[in-house]
Design a protein around this motif. Structure first.
Motif, PDB file in Angstrom:
ATOM      1  N   SER A 228       0.824  -1.192   0.000  1.00  0.00           N
ATOM      2  CA  SER A 228       0.000   0.000   0.000  1.00  0.00           C
ATOM      3  C   SER A 228       0.864   1.249   0.000  1.00  0.00           C
ATOM      4  O   SER A 228       0.481   2.292  -0.494  1.00  0.00           O
ATOM      5  N   ARG A 229       2.057   1.111   0.547  1.00  0.00           N
ATOM      6  CA  ARG A 229       2.996   2.232   0.537  1.00  0.00           C
ATOM      7  C   ARG A 229       3.257   2.647  -0.910  1.00  0.00           C
ATOM      8  O   ARG A 229       3.194   3.819  -1.259  1.00  0.00           O
ATOM      9  N   CYS A 230       3.521   1.621  -1.727  1.00  0.00           N
ATOM     10  CA  CYS A 230       3.760   1.910  -3.140  1.00  0.00           C
ATOM     11  C   CYS A 230       2.514   2.512  -3.775  1.00  0.00           C
ATOM     12  O   CYS A 230       2.574   3.459  -4.545  1.00  0.00           O
ATOM     13  N   LEU A 231       1.373   1.938  -3.407  1.00  0.00           N
ATOM     14  CA  LEU A 231       0.133   2.397  -4.012  1.00  0.00           C
ATOM     15  C   LEU A 231      -0.115   3.856  -3.652  1.00  0.00           C
ATOM     16  O   LEU A 231      -0.473   4.669  -4.493  1.00  0.00           O
ATOM     17  N   LEU A 232       0.126   4.168  -2.373  1.00  0.00           N
ATOM     18  CA  LEU A 232      -0.074   5.542  -1.924  1.00  0.00           C
ATOM     19  C   LEU A 232       0.820   6.483  -2.693  1.00  0.00           C
ATOM     20  O   LEU A 232       0.422   7.578  -3.086  1.00  0.00           O
ATOM     21  N   LEU A 233       2.031   6.012  -2.916  1.00  0.00           N
ATOM     22  CA  LEU A 233       3.001   6.824  -3.634  1.00  0.00           C
ATOM     23  C   LEU A 233       2.475   7.180  -5.005  1.00  0.00           C
ATOM     24  O   LEU A 233       2.445   8.330  -5.410  1.00  0.00           O
ATOM     25  N   TRP A 234       2.035   6.139  -5.711  1.00  0.00           N
ATOM     26  CA  TRP A 234       1.511   6.396  -7.050  1.00  0.00           C
ATOM     27  C   TRP A 234       0.300   7.314  -6.975  1.00  0.00           C
ATOM     28  O   TRP A 234       0.098   8.158  -7.831  1.00  0.00           O
ATOM     29  N   THR A 235      -0.495   7.118  -5.912  1.00  0.00           N
ATOM     30  CA  THR A 235      -1.681   7.939  -5.767  1.00  0.00           C
ATOM     31  C   THR A 235      -1.306   9.415  -5.750  1.00  0.00           C
ATOM     32  O   THR A 235      -1.912  10.226  -6.452  1.00  0.00           O
ATOM     33  N   CYS A 236      -0.283   9.759  -4.951  1.00  0.00           N
ATOM     34  CA  CYS A 236       0.074  11.177  -4.909  1.00  0.00           C
ATOM     35  C   CYS A 236       0.599  11.631  -6.262  1.00  0.00           C
ATOM     36  O   CYS A 236       0.389  12.749  -6.682  1.00  0.00           O
TER      37      CYS A 236
ATOM     38  N   PRO B 257       0.176   0.259   9.234  1.00  0.00           N
ATOM     39  CA  PRO B 257      -1.143  -0.100   9.749  1.00  0.00           C
ATOM     40  C   PRO B 257      -2.099  -0.480   8.624  1.00  0.00           C
ATOM     41  O   PRO B 257      -1.930  -0.058   7.486  1.00  0.00           O
ATOM     42  N   ALA B 258      -3.086  -1.297   8.968  1.00  0.00           N
ATOM     43  CA  ALA B 258      -3.980  -1.870   7.958  1.00  0.00           C
ATOM     44  C   ALA B 258      -4.711  -0.792   7.159  1.00  0.00           C
ATOM     45  O   ALA B 258      -4.928  -0.942   5.963  1.00  0.00           O
ATOM     46  N   TRP B 259      -5.077   0.312   7.835  1.00  0.00           N
ATOM     47  CA  TRP B 259      -5.870   1.315   7.115  1.00  0.00           C
ATOM     48  C   TRP B 259      -5.088   1.926   5.966  1.00  0.00           C
ATOM     49  O   TRP B 259      -5.651   2.351   4.968  1.00  0.00           O
ATOM     50  N   CYS B 260      -3.761   1.941   6.089  1.00  0.00           N
ATOM     51  CA  CYS B 260      -2.920   2.508   5.034  1.00  0.00           C
ATOM     52  C   CYS B 260      -3.064   1.709   3.754  1.00  0.00           C
ATOM     53  O   CYS B 260      -3.261   2.257   2.672  1.00  0.00           O
ATOM     54  N   SER B 261      -2.952   0.377   3.900  1.00  0.00           N
ATOM     55  CA  SER B 261      -3.047  -0.450   2.710  1.00  0.00           C
ATOM     56  C   SER B 261      -4.436  -0.342   2.115  1.00  0.00           C
ATOM     57  O   SER B 261      -4.606  -0.265   0.897  1.00  0.00           O
TER      58      SER B 261
END
Lengths: 204, 208, 323
Positions: C9-17, C294-298
């Motif tokens: 999800s870290r990667c996903l968040l990154l792409w999201t931004c 934390p789970a909410w991040c993913s």
């Protein structure tokens, strides 16, 4: 996103990596600084035969002595050599540099040939002392246009690989024949050192 | 005796290797979409004076143990990102911070060579400090808005990739009995390279 | 497996931004076309066709040493136009240039110059050496996948669905095989599918994969988690048409096209492999370091990717209806 041809210019950097080999001349003028520094750094330690064999001898000796000398000597050497390089850059005069380098090759070679063993600290200090001479000789060698960091990295990699080569040859000491081979290498190194020593002192 | 030996023709064979390590560092930016992300990603990874201390930091984190490496994963990229933003908004301190970078090579190399176990706050403080300094000096041109965001993300990603992959890799390696020795030897190499770099920079050799 | 989602999800968040604004807009890729027509006695006639909102002059050209340009004339003397032609501004002011050489009594030849390879080698018999094609098209392929965030997100989605090495290898391989098939088919002109619906469907494919990932995480039964290679193959066919978009504007002579296609595909695979290896490397790094978010991040990351993909889909679908 796919509406048009994606030959986008800004991605050039990645393409450049791939294409470096192909488009060498175009980049060379831009990158002379880093490339030049790295190349000269890599080459300097292997250009003087007496210097080169002394590096290998450090590795051989370390391997012959076993832990902890096997890694302590090669760890001490580059650092002290870098410090010696600083003296060279700063223009601190050091007497008998060529003499010292040749002498170091002779003594290190003899130590390997004789399987000489002493207190670890004494050996480290001895190797460190030689390293100052070796470093000093390289200290003023940075080409005018080259990148200093690249020079340092190249120089250290080259030196380290020479030590590593010495250590790998030195690992032969586990076998009786190998031990003899290592000692013979030491004798050879001492001979080369002796030749350069006589050259440095004007006898040959 | 070692002086004045010309670089010969065959030495050119080494140039591609050197170029491979260095080429895109000077590729300049074009103000379009994802270019800045990749430009940011590649700039620190292809500039020796950045990548060498970052490698040292990644390895040092592993020497500090799993907790240190884990927190470094968060602290360093964040510090780098903040550093890049500071560098874009408050330019002018580059010259001073270059010395911070040089110091980081020497200090991190020395800490790695001696494999010192630092107290956690000290290690993270060091990581943040160097992250800020390196982030600041990674700013290559005036960027703003979206471009700056992409560039910053790219640089921070480079930091994250390095400390994650190297930190984890080194953690596996130092568990072997030869591993710590190998890592410490590498540290001494970095220290030596740093001393040479610092020496040439300090004593005013060109190209530093 | 939960850990995998957290770190991914870290990667996903990154792409999201990264993708936040304007993701549905297309970017301008100015391409210049140069036609070189052979006249008599080593004289050639040049003609530029270009469009760019940023430039009103064609890219600068460095001709071989024996050639002199006096636009629209190019004098090359007895040797004729042979040697290296460089356009240093390509990749900077222009994305690419297509150069068409029309010699007397020979079929026209086309060369493509890109930022990664702003040069071409013209030979007397007019053939394009394969090295030149490789130098132009491998980087083009890498560039295409690296900048094709939608392709990368799809691959990331696949990585979230697979379990174990075997499943990973079969899934990625089937994606590769599938997109190679359609890329070849579209480029060689066997199948013609317009760009816009393909792009809309590619966005939809990400939405589908994200939905499958969410279902899978909830423990619901889904086919895609059991047979991820199937979904990879099916949508891979679609993504191949997307890759073909980059090849379609390039006016290559027919005999050079298979080589260009091969090298472009090699470039795409190199880029894809680099991405997969990076993601897997990070996954293992996080596992070794026991670093979990934390789970909410993913959760937020996965939903973020889903939202972006839906946004793309709606935007592209609307654009499709508008035309």
């Amino acid at each position: 996103m796919h509406d048009s041809l994606r030959t986008t210019p800004y991605w050039r950097s990645l393409a450049a990596i791939v294409l470096t080999l192909g488009s060498l001349p175009a980049w060379a003028h831009v990158e002379q600084g880093v490339a030049g520094g790295l190349v000269s750094g890599l080459l300097h330690p292997v250009m003087g035969p007496d210097h080169l064999v002394a590096m290998v001898a450090v590795g051989l000796w370390g391997a012959q002595l076993g832990a902890p000398a096997i890694w302590l000597l090669p760890v001490v050497f580059p650092v002290v050599m870098a410090l010696g390089g600083l003296f060279g850059v700063a223009g601190v005069p050091l007497p008998f540099i060529e003499f010292g380098i040749a002498l170091s090759a002779l003594l290190l070679g003899l130590a390997v040939a004789a399987r000489f063993r002493a207190n670890l600290v004494v050996m480290a200090v001895l190797v460190g002392l030689f390293a100052i001479f070796h470093g000093h000789a390289h200290g003023t060698e940075l080409p005018q246009s080259a990148n200093a960091m690249a020079f340092g990295v190249g120089f250290v990699i080259s030196t380290g690989l020479l030590h590593l080569a010495g250590i790998l040859i030195g690992l032969l000491v586990r076998w009786p024949v190998g031990s003899a081979v290592v000692r013979a290498c030491g004798a050879g190194i001492a001979a080369i050192g002796l030749y350069y020593l006589s050259a440095a002192s004007g006898l040959a | 005796m070692l002086r004045n030996r010309p670089i010969r023709r065959w030495h050119a064979a080494l140039v591609p290797i050197a170029l491979l390590a260095s080429t895109p560092a000077h590729a300049h930016l074009v103000s379009t979409r994802f270019g800045e992300f990749y430009a940011g990603l590649l700039h620190p990874l292809t500039t020796l004076s950045h990548v060498v201390p970052w490698v040292a930091l990644g390895l040092l984190a592993a020497v500090q143990g799993i907790r240190g490496a884990r927190w470094n994963l968060l602290a360093f990229p964040l510090a780098v990102a903040i550093g890049v933003l500071l560098g874009s908004w408050l330019p002018g301190f580059d010259a001073g911070l270059q010395w911070g970078n040089i110091a980081s090579i020497v200090l991190l190399g020395a800490l790695l060579a001696t494999a010192v176990a630092l107290p956690m706050p000290a290690f993270l403080g060091l990581s943040v400090l160097f992250g800020l300094s390196h982030g600041y000096t990674n700013v290559v041109s005036e960027l703003e808005g979206r471009a700056l965001l992409l560039y910053t993300t790219g640089v921070a990603c480079a930091g994250y990739l390095l400390v994650a992959l190297l930190g984890a890799g080194a953690l596996v390696v130092v568990r072997q009995n030869w591993g710590l020795v190998a890592v410490r030897a590498l540290g001494s190499w970095i220290l030596a390279a740093g001393v040479i770099f610092a020496g040439f920079s300090l004593l005013g050799q060109p190209g530093a | 497996m939960a850990g995998r989602y957290r770190w991914l999800s870290r990667c996903l968040l990154l792409w999201t931004c990264l993708l936040g604004s304007g993701a549905a807009h297309s970017h301008e890729t100015p391409v210049a076309l140069l036609t070189i027509k052979e006249g008599i006695a080593g004289t050639y006639w040049l003609e530029w066709t270009y469009y760019s909102s940023r430039n009103d002059v064609p890219p600068q050209v460095r001709w071989p040493g024996h050639c002199f340009e006096d636009y629209p004339r190019l004098e090359c003397g007895e040797q004729g136009l042979v040697g290296e032609v460089v356009m240093p501004e390509i990749g900077d002011k222009y994305s690419a240039a297509v150069v068409q050489v029309r010699r007397q009594g020979a079929a026209p030849r086309s060369y493509t110059l890109t930022g990664g390879n702003p040069r071409m080698v013209v030979t007397a018999d007019g053939t394009v050496p394969w090295q030149t094609i490789a130098a132009a098209y491998i980087p083009l392929g890498i560039e295409h996948i690296m900048l094709g965030v939608d392709h990368l997100l799809f691959v990331l989605g696949l990585l979230l669905l697979v379990h174990g090495t075997r499943s990973l290898v079969t899934t990625i391989t089937s994606f590769t095989v599938a997109h190679s098939i359609t890329l070849a088919a579209a480029t060689l002109g066997w199948v013609g599918i317009p760009d816009k619906p393909v792009n809309a469907c590619i966005a939809l494919s990400i939405v589908v994969v994200v939905v499958e990932v969410i279902k899978h995480r909830r423990g619901e039964h889904c086919l895609s988690a059991r047979l991820p290679w199937l979904i990879a193959f099916g949508f891979g066919l679609l993504h191949g048409f997307g890759f073909a978009g980059a090849m379609s504007n390039v006016g290559l002579p027919p005999e050079s096209l298979p080589a260009a296609l091969l090298f472009f595909n090699v470039g795409v695979e190199v880029g894809q492999l680099a991405f997969v290896l990076t993601v897997l490397g990070l996954y293992h790094a996080h596992r070794v370091l026991q670093a979990r978010l934390p789970a909410w991040c993913s959760q937020a990351g996965i939903y973020g990717v889903g939202s972006i993909a839906s946004y793309w889909f709606i935007g592209r679908f609307a654009a499709l209806l508008a035309t």
